[in-house]
Design a protein around this motif. Sequence first.
Motif, PDB file in Angstrom:
ATOM      1  N   PRO A  22       0.808  -1.219   0.000  1.00 60.71           N
ATOM      2  CA  PRO A  22       0.000   0.000   0.000  1.00 60.71           C
ATOM      3  C   PRO A  22       0.848   1.278   0.000  1.00 60.71           C
ATOM      4  O   PRO A  22       0.316   2.380   0.032  1.00 60.71           O
ATOM      5  N   CYS A  23       2.166   1.134  -0.060  1.00 61.19           N
ATOM      6  CA  CYS A  23       3.063   2.288  -0.031  1.00 61.19           C
ATOM      7  C   CYS A  23       2.767   3.212  -1.207  1.00 61.19           C
ATOM      8  O   CYS A  23       2.629   2.766  -2.338  1.00 61.19           O
ATOM      9  N   ILE A  24       2.660   4.525  -0.908  1.00 60.83           N
ATOM     10  CA  ILE A  24       2.429   5.515  -1.967  1.00 60.83           C
ATOM     11  C   ILE A  24       3.635   6.436  -2.122  1.00 60.83           C
ATOM     12  O   ILE A  24       3.569   7.453  -2.802  1.00 60.83           O
ATOM     13  N   GLY A  25       4.744   6.080  -1.470  1.00 56.45           N
ATOM     14  CA  GLY A  25       5.967   6.857  -1.604  1.00 56.45           C
ATOM     15  C   GLY A  25       6.052   8.057  -0.668  1.00 56.45           C
ATOM     16  O   GLY A  25       6.954   8.867  -0.798  1.00 56.45           O
ATOM     17  N   THR A  26       5.120   8.192   0.240  1.00 59.40           N
ATOM     18  CA  THR A  26       5.152   9.254   1.237  1.00 59.40           C
ATOM     19  C   THR A  26       5.491   8.590   2.562  1.00 59.40           C
ATOM     20  O   THR A  26       4.621   8.318   3.374  1.00 59.40           O
ATOM     21  N   CYS A  27       6.752   8.313   2.758  1.00 57.00           N
ATOM     22  CA  CYS A  27       7.183   7.489   3.887  1.00 57.00           C
ATOM     23  C   CYS A  27       7.647   8.356   5.044  1.00 57.00           C
ATOM     24  O   CYS A  27       8.827   8.629   5.204  1.00 57.00           O
TER      25      CYS A  27
END
Length: 83
Positions: A22-27
């Motif tokens: 579910p990672c959207i690259g906003t970590c």
Amino acid sequence: MANQFAIIVPQDFLGHMTVKSPCIGTCVLDPRSGFCIGCYRTGDEIGAWMGLSDGNKKRVIDKARKRKASMPKHANNRAAEAS
């Protein structure tokens, strides 16, 4: 002696068997909630992701969706602004 056999599965079929991250690259972990502001997973869940079974990945995604739904609207807006 037991019979041995192999099942050959096309690579594109295997892609349908795994659960997508579910990672959207906003970590960024929010220090107040402890959840990533992008995917709403905990740091432990993110770190364990690659070793989880598909069933456990689905459970993590379900928990993350519930977390997102229970967060105040302004917290959800921070994730949108950060991406």
